[in-house]
Design a protein around this motif. Structure first.
Motif, PDB file in Angstrom:
ATOM      1  N   VAL A  90      43.843 -31.248  29.299  1.00 42.27           N
ATOM      2  CA  VAL A  90      42.658 -30.124  29.622  1.00 42.27           C
ATOM      3  C   VAL A  90      44.107 -28.921  29.499  1.00 42.27           C
ATOM      4  CG1 VAL A  90      40.816 -28.795  30.543  1.00 42.27           C
ATOM      5  CG2 VAL A  90      40.886 -30.590  30.739  1.00 42.27           C
ATOM      6  N   MET A  91      43.358 -27.251  28.312  1.00 46.13           N
ATOM      7  CA  MET A  91      44.614 -26.276  28.014  1.00 46.13           C
ATOM      8  C   MET A  91      43.121 -25.771  28.565  1.00 46.13           C
ATOM      9  SD  MET A  91      46.980 -27.586  26.933  1.00 46.13           S
ATOM     10  CE  MET A  91      47.891 -26.273  26.309  1.00 46.13           C
ATOM     11  N   VAL A  92      43.849 -25.287  29.869  1.00 48.35           N
ATOM     12  CA  VAL A  92      42.852 -23.734  30.536  1.00 48.35           C
ATOM     13  C   VAL A  92      42.958 -22.655  30.543  1.00 48.35           C
ATOM     14  CG1 VAL A  92      41.901 -24.846  32.868  1.00 48.35           C
ATOM     15  CG2 VAL A  92      44.587 -23.337  32.496  1.00 48.35           C
ATOM     16  N   ALA A  93      41.700 -21.399  29.636  1.00 52.34           N
ATOM     17  CA  ALA A  93      42.126 -19.880  29.314  1.00 52.34           C
ATOM     18  C   ALA A  93      43.398 -19.351  30.598  1.00 52.34           C
ATOM     19  CB  ALA A  93      40.744 -19.371  29.194  1.00 52.34           C
ATOM     20  N   PRO A  94      43.672 -18.222  30.049  1.00 46.36           N
ATOM     21  CA  PRO A  94      44.469 -17.858  30.731  1.00 46.36           C
ATOM     22  C   PRO A  94      43.423 -17.020  31.891  1.00 46.36           C
ATOM     23  CG  PRO A  94      44.877 -17.407  28.356  1.00 46.36           C
ATOM     24  CD  PRO A  94      43.682 -18.495  28.433  1.00 46.36           C
ATOM     25  N   ASN A  95      42.856 -16.476  32.016  1.00 47.49           N
ATOM     26  CA  ASN A  95      41.624 -16.190  32.932  1.00 47.49           C
ATOM     27  C   ASN A  95      40.852 -16.827  33.763  1.00 47.49           C
ATOM     28  OD1 ASN A  95      40.246 -15.505  31.133  1.00 47.49           O
ATOM     29  ND2 ASN A  95      39.620 -13.696  30.662  1.00 47.49           N
ATOM     30  N   MET A  96      40.769 -18.038  33.600  1.00 43.89           N
ATOM     31  CA  MET A  96      39.542 -19.122  33.765  1.00 43.89           C
ATOM     32  C   MET A  96      39.350 -18.977  34.879  1.00 43.89           C
ATOM     33  SD  MET A  96      39.931 -23.409  34.261  1.00 43.89           S
ATOM     34  CE  MET A  96      38.306 -24.536  34.983  1.00 43.89           C
ATOM     35  N   PHE A  97      40.324 -19.077  36.103  1.00 42.92           N
ATOM     36  CA  PHE A  97      39.868 -18.965  37.939  1.00 42.92           C
ATOM     37  C   PHE A  97      39.034 -17.346  37.893  1.00 42.92           C
ATOM     38  CE2 PHE A  97      41.523 -22.629  37.391  1.00 42.92           C
ATOM     39  CZ  PHE A  97      40.500 -23.796  38.510  1.00 42.92           C
ATOM     40  N   GLN A  98      40.092 -16.553  37.169  1.00 46.37           N
ATOM     41  CA  GLN A  98      39.935 -14.547  37.234  1.00 46.37           C
ATOM     42  C   GLN A  98      38.444 -15.023  37.251  1.00 46.37           C
ATOM     43  OE1 GLN A  98      41.730 -12.150  35.395  1.00 46.37           O
ATOM     44  NE2 GLN A  98      40.428  -9.977  36.138  1.00 46.37           N
ATOM     45  N   ARG A  99      37.645 -15.402  35.598  1.00 49.24           N
ATOM     46  CA  ARG A  99      36.419 -14.931  35.197  1.00 49.24           C
ATOM     47  C   ARG A  99      35.297 -16.086  36.473  1.00 49.24           C
ATOM     48  NH1 ARG A  99      36.897 -17.114  29.597  1.00 49.24           N
ATOM     49  NH2 ARG A  99      34.359 -16.964  29.907  1.00 49.24           N
ATOM     50  N   ILE A 100      35.836 -16.975  37.065  1.00 50.59           N
ATOM     51  CA  ILE A 100      34.925 -17.501  37.869  1.00 50.59           C
ATOM     52  C   ILE A 100      35.127 -17.785  39.212  1.00 50.59           C
ATOM     53  CG2 ILE A 100      35.044 -20.255  38.956  1.00 50.59           C
ATOM     54  CD1 ILE A 100      36.925 -21.806  36.835  1.00 50.59           C
ATOM     55  N   ALA A 101      35.897 -16.518  39.731  1.00 45.78           N
ATOM     56  CA  ALA A 101      35.958 -16.220  40.657  1.00 45.78           C
ATOM     57  C   ALA A 101      34.966 -15.121  40.172  1.00 45.78           C
ATOM     58  CB  ALA A 101      36.908 -15.655  41.143  1.00 45.78           C
ATOM     59  N   ALA A 102      34.456 -14.098  39.164  1.00 49.66           N
ATOM     60  CA  ALA A 102      34.288 -13.389  39.528  1.00 49.66           C
ATOM     61  C   ALA A 102      32.293 -14.200  38.842  1.00 49.66           C
ATOM     62  CB  ALA A 102      33.565 -12.752  38.017  1.00 49.66           C
ATOM     63  N   MET A 103      32.128 -15.133  38.558  1.00 50.74           N
ATOM     64  CA  MET A 103      31.152 -16.004  38.689  1.00 50.74           C
ATOM     65  C   MET A 103      30.375 -16.424  40.052  1.00 50.74           C
ATOM     66  SD  MET A 103      30.460 -19.588  37.025  1.00 50.74           S
ATOM     67  CE  MET A 103      31.022 -20.816  38.991  1.00 50.74           C
ATOM     68  N   LEU A 104      31.534 -16.705  40.924  1.00 52.75           N
ATOM     69  CA  LEU A 104      30.989 -17.255  42.102  1.00 52.75           C
ATOM     70  C   LEU A 104      30.488 -16.475  42.602  1.00 52.75           C
ATOM     71  CD1 LEU A 104      33.726 -19.479  43.046  1.00 52.75           C
ATOM     72  CD2 LEU A 104      31.416 -20.316  42.846  1.00 52.75           C
ATOM     73  N   SER A 105      31.478 -14.726  42.413  1.00 50.23           N
ATOM     74  CA  SER A 105      31.008 -13.145  43.762  1.00 50.23           C
ATOM     75  C   SER A 105      29.151 -12.334  42.575  1.00 50.23           C
ATOM     76  CB  SER A 105      31.478 -12.499  43.223  1.00 50.23           C
ATOM     77  OG  SER A 105      32.909 -13.219  44.010  1.00 50.23           O
ATOM     78  N   ALA A 106      28.504 -13.593  41.542  1.00 43.02           N
ATOM     79  CA  ALA A 106      27.460 -12.830  41.311  1.00 43.02           C
ATOM     80  C   ALA A 106      26.426 -13.122  42.123  1.00 43.02           C
ATOM     81  CB  ALA A 106      27.092 -13.646  39.847  1.00 43.02           C
ATOM     82  N   PRO A 107      25.832 -11.978  42.075  1.00 44.16           N
ATOM     83  CA  PRO A 107      24.281 -12.295  43.094  1.00 44.16           C
ATOM     84  C   PRO A 107      23.548 -13.600  42.871  1.00 44.16           C
ATOM     85  CG  PRO A 107      23.872 -10.248  41.789  1.00 44.16           C
ATOM     86  CD  PRO A 107      25.204 -11.356  40.654  1.00 44.16           C
ATOM     87  N   GLY A 108      22.861 -14.515  41.730  1.00 45.22           N
ATOM     88  CA  GLY A 108      22.325 -15.460  41.816  1.00 45.22           C
ATOM     89  C   GLY A 108      23.435 -16.526  42.742  1.00 45.22           C
ATOM     90  N   ASN A 109      24.107 -16.619  42.538  1.00 43.24           N
ATOM     91  CA  ASN A 109      25.150 -17.006  42.832  1.00 43.24           C
ATOM     92  C   ASN A 109      25.540 -17.077  44.484  1.00 43.24           C
ATOM     93  OD1 ASN A 109      25.879 -19.692  40.901  1.00 43.24           O
ATOM     94  ND2 ASN A 109      27.314 -18.706  39.945  1.00 43.24           N
ATOM     95  N   LYS A 110      26.033 -15.882  44.672  1.00 41.72           N
ATOM     96  CA  LYS A 110      25.674 -15.741  46.329  1.00 41.72           C
ATOM     97  C   LYS A 110      24.467 -16.178  47.055  1.00 41.72           C
ATOM     98  CE  LYS A 110      28.179 -12.005  47.330  1.00 41.72           C
ATOM     99  NZ  LYS A 110      28.122 -10.745  47.183  1.00 41.72           N
TER     100      LYS A 110
END
Length: 300
Positions: A90-110
């Motif tokens: 699996v070749m991940v995007a350079p900012n994969m976990f930066q984007r995941i962190a932002a997703m987890l902080s979104a109101p719906g996921n919080k």
């Protein structure tokens, strides 16, 4: 302490890991655990020498690959809040976990903390990749290492997480730039059972039966000895049915006796769980063997 722990396993895939591991190691707020499962390529030595910043877990004298056991060992070495299981191709995007962190902080996921995440993708190599909170992973006792051969261990984990009130969330497929190409022979190289259809049929039947028992017992996972016996029983039943040209078989499994007052002592109550399993053919054997229908088959 990192927020994310990437767990990747390797047995005969060092040529893939050489491309994917540098991308894993560049991710923000992560640690990387590489499980060298008796890899004939000397993966552990390579990673320690070239990428000492990665953690290495080594398994010796294991000629048959058990991906569930490998992933569980990697998870046991992880310190992050979240576990990301990613295959070596699996070749991940350079900012994969930066984007995941932002997703987890979104109101719906919080507002809905208890989620695990899978990719919205048809790529075969992403079927087994997921992101799960470490406490939820431990609560269901991780992957079921009783499962053998190719495929099924991922869906078993997902089903038990959902039984334990952990909802499924979705990861954007664009978080992965590519999955390195390889054939079906390479996928099953280190398994005893070389037939992908046979493995999927056995492992899917086992998962269905086990989940029915979990509902009866009301527990997140069965004891290992019980799972081992159950797997042998299901495997024999599936193989016997297929050899006989049948598409269904019946299992009757004993259940614990009901507790409480029996109004008439003359009666003794015994319980059993009876299941009738019928094979649904979602792709022809020719499609599966050629690889054209493998993804469709794996979804059944």
């Amino acid at each position: 302490m990192p927020r994310f722990s990437i767990v990747t396993t390797c047995k005969g895939r060092l040529h893939h890991l050489k491309d994917s591991l540098p991308r894993f190691l560049k991710q923000r707020d992560t640690e990387v655990i590489v499980v060298d499962y008796d890899c004939p390529d000397g993966t552990g030595d390579y990673v320690r020498r070239v990428h000492p910043e990665a953690k290495v877990v080594s398994v010796a004298d294991a000629p048959v690959f058990n991906i569930s056991h490998a992933r569980n060992l990697g998870a046991a070495a992880a310190t992050g809040e979240w576990l990301a299981f990613l295959d070596a191709d699996v070749m991940v995007a350079p900012n994969m976990f930066q984007r995941i962190a932002a997703m987890l902080s979104a109101p719906g996921n919080k507002a809905q903390q208890r989620k695990y995440f899978r990719f919205q993708s048809g790529m075969l190599s992403l079927f087994g990749s997921c992101l799960v909170r470490q406490e939820d992973f431990r609560a269901v006792q991780g992957y079921d290492a009783v499962i053998q051969g190719y495929g099924g261990e991922d869906n078993d984990l997902y089903a038990r997480l959902e039984r334990n009130k952990v909802a499924r969330g979705r990861l954007d497929a664009k978080l992965v730039e590519a999955c390195l190409d390889h054939g079906q022979e390479e996928r099953v190289q280190f398994f005893k059972r070389k037939s992908v259809p046979d493995s999927i049929r056995i492992n899917t039947a086992y998962r269905v039966v086990k989940l029915a028992l979990l509902e009866q017992y009301g527990v997140p996972e069965l004891p290992e000895a019980m799972r081992q016996s159950l797997y042998v029983l299901v495997r024999r039943s599936v193989k016997s049915a297929l050899r006989s040209g049948l598409t269904s078989f019946r299992l009757a499994l004993p259940l614990p006796a009901l507790h409480g007052h029996m109004p008439f002592s003359e009666w003794e109550a015994k319980r059993e769980l009876v299941l009738q399993l019928t094979l649904k053919q979602t792709a022809t054997e020719a499609e599966i063997k050629s690889g054209r229908g493998l993804q469709k088959f794996l979804r059944q």
